[in-house]
Design an enzyme around this catalytic site. Structure first.
Site, short mmCIF file in Angstrom:
data_model
loop_
_atom_site.label_atom_id
_atom_site.label_comp_id
_atom_site.label_asym_id
_atom_site.label_seq_id
_atom_site.Cartn_x
_atom_site.Cartn_y
_atom_site.Cartn_z
CG HIS A 248 7.64 2.91 -4.10
ND1 HIS A 248 8.45 1.78 -4.01
CD2 HIS A 248 7.73 3.30 -5.41
CE1 HIS A 248 8.97 1.51 -5.19
NE2 HIS A 248 8.55 2.42 -6.05
CG HIS A 377 7.81 7.98 -12.90
ND1 HIS A 377 6.91 7.45 -12.01
CD2 HIS A 377 8.71 7.00 -13.15
CE1 HIS A 377 7.26 6.19 -11.72
NE2 HIS A 377 8.34 5.90 -12.41
#
Length: 392
Positions: A248, A377
Site C-alpha cells: 500500500h 493490478h
C-alpha cells in the site's frame, strides 16, 4: 526491454488472452471468478462485486489501448451484469452473489470504489451507458459513505439498513476511492472528482500518517483514531490484515504521482518518494528478492508471502516516480521489480500472474485467479508504465 512500450502492450495482451473468452459466462451473465493456472474454471457460481468491476476495468482499458470489438463486448457484458445482478433494491451493490442469487448484500465502500472505477474506465473508453453509473455511484458514496467532518469514507454498511454503519474505519477503501476519483476525473473532466482525490490523499498520506511515523496504517476506529490492535490475531485476513503493508505504500506512491500530474503540489512528490523508500526499507527482501507482505509497528516482519499485486503496484510506482523525478535509481528498481516478477510471479506458459507464493517463490496452490483477482493490478501497472514512458 521492460522500458519498451511494445513489451508492456504485449504483456497486457497476454493477461487479456488468459481471461478472454473463457471467463465470460454466456449463460448466467457476468464473469467466472475462479480459474486454475491453466484456465480451468473451478468455481462457476461465485460472483464477487470486485471481480465484476475489475473485469470491466480491464476490458475498458483494453478498448482505449487496442480498440478491438471483443473488449467492448466484454466490458458491456460486465456492465449489464453489474446493473442487473449486483444492484440492490434499496440502492448500492451486493458484495457477493452465488450465480445470480445474492449471498452477501453488505454494502462495502471498497466494493463501491471499484464500481466507480469500472464505470469511469468504461466512460473513458466511450461506452455511453457508463456515464450515468459514474454519477449514480458518486451520489451513493457521497450520501451514504462520506463523512465530511473526517474528510474520509466509512467502510461498511449492513445489508438491511443504510443506517447500519459499521464502526470500523480503514484506509484501504479510501485509497481505492482516490484511484477511482482520478479515473473519474480523466473520464469526465469534472473537478469534484479531482478535489475529492486530493482530499483523500492529503488526509491519509499527510495528516493521518503524521500520527504513525509517516507511514500509512491500515485500521482506525469510528473517530479515525489509530487502532493498533485490529486483527492482531488475524494477520492473514484477505482485506484487512494486521500490520503495515509495503504494497500500500507503493500504491499510494503511484496515486500521489498521478494526482501531481493533474494538480501539482510539492508535498505530493515528497510523500510519494518517502513512501516508496519506506516500502523498500521495511519490505524488500535483499537476499531472496520480493516484498514481505506485512510488518509490525516495531518493524518485525509478520508475513513473508509474496503477493502478485504488491510487485505490480511497485512496478507502476517506480515507473511514474522515476519519470516524475527523473531519477535513474528509481527506474533501476522498476527493472528489478519486473525481473523478479518474471522469474517468480508471471506464468509464462498459460498467461497471467500467480496470486501468491512462499518467500522462495513457490505457489501454494493452482488457483491462479480466485474471485476478485482478475489480474487488474498487473494490467493497470502496465498501463501506468505506458503513461510514464510517453514522450513529453
Amino acid at each position: 526491454m521492460y522500458r519498451e512500450c511494445s513489451f508492456l502492450r504485449s504483456h497486457i495482451r497476454s493477461i487479456l488472452d488468459f481471461y478472454l473468452p473463457r471467463a465470460i459466462d454466456r449463460r448466467a451473465g457476468g464473469f467466472f471468478g475462479g480459474l486454475t493456472d491453466d484456465g480451468t474454471i473451478y468455481d462457476p457460481d461465485t460472483r464477487h462485486l470486485v471481480d465484476t468491476c475489475r473485469h470491466i476495468y480491464n476490458y475498458s482499458t483494453a478498448i482505449v489501448l487496442f480498440g478491438e470489438d471483443r473488449f467492448a463486448e466484454a466490458a458491456e457484458h460486465g456492465l449489464k451484469f453489474l446493473d442487473t445482478a449486483h444492484r440492490l433494491p434499496q440502492g448500492g451493490f451486493a458484495w457477493v452473489l452465488e450465480n445470480r442469487r445474492i449471498e452477501d448484500a453488505t454494502r462495502h465502500c471498497y466494493g463501491h470504489a471499484f464500481v466507480l472505477l469500472a464505470a469511469s474506465a468504461a466512460a473513458k473508453a466511450g461506452l455511453s451507458e457508463a456515464a450515468a453509473l459514474v454519477d449514480e455511484t458518486w451520489k451513493i458514496l457521497e450520501e451514504r459513505f462520506f463523512e465530511p467532518e473526517a474528510g474520509l469514507y466509512a467502510d461498511q454498511i449492513g445489508p438491511s439498513s443504510w443506517s447500519d454503519v459499521d464502526s470500523y474505519r480503514g484506509q484501504n477503501a479510501n485509497m481505492h476511492l482516490c484511484e477511482a476519483m482520478l479515473v473519474a476525473y480523466e473520464a469526465t473532466g469534472d473537478s469534484r472528482f479531482l478535489d475529492r482525490a486530493e482530499t483523500l490523499a492529503r488526509r491519509i498520506c499527510l495528516e493521518l500518517a503524521a500520527e504513525t511515523d509517516g507511514l500509512v496504517w491500515e485500521h482506525y476506529r469510528r473517530d479515525w483514531s489509530v487502532d493498533w490492535d485490529y486483527n492482531r490475531e488475524d494477520p492473514k485476513n484477505l482485506f484487512r490484515p494486521y500490520g503495515y503493508l509495503p504494497g500500500h505504500f507503493v500504491e499510494w506512491t503511484k496515486l500521489l504521482v498521478l494526482l501531481h500530474r493533474s494538480r501539482p503540489e510539492g508535498w505530493m512528490l515528497d510523500r510519494a518518494r518517502a513512501l516508496f523508500d519506506a516500502a523498500l526499507e521495511h519490505g524488500w527482501d535483499s537476499e531472496r528478492g520480493g516484498f514481505n507482505y506485512t510488518f509490525a509497528p516495531d518493524g518485525r516482519i509478520l508475513d513473508t508471502d509474496r503477493y502478485y499485486w504488491v510487485l505490480s503496484e511497485a512496478i507502476a510506482a517506480a515507473a511514474l516516480l522515476g519519470r516524475a523525478l527523473g531519477v535513474e535509481a528509481v527506474w533501476q528498481w522498476y527493472d528489478r521489480f519486473w525481473e523478479y516478477s518474471g522469474n517468480v510471479l508471471i506464468d509464462h506458459k498459460h498467461g497471467g500472474w500467480y496470486r501468491v507464493t512462499d518467500p522462495d517463490g513457490k505457489p501454494y496452490d493452482e488457483l491462479k485467479s480466485p474471485p476478485a483477482k482478475t489480474d487488474y493490478h498487473p494490467l493497470s501497472a502496465c498501463a501506468a508504465s505506458l503513461l510514464a514512458l510517453q514522450p513529453d
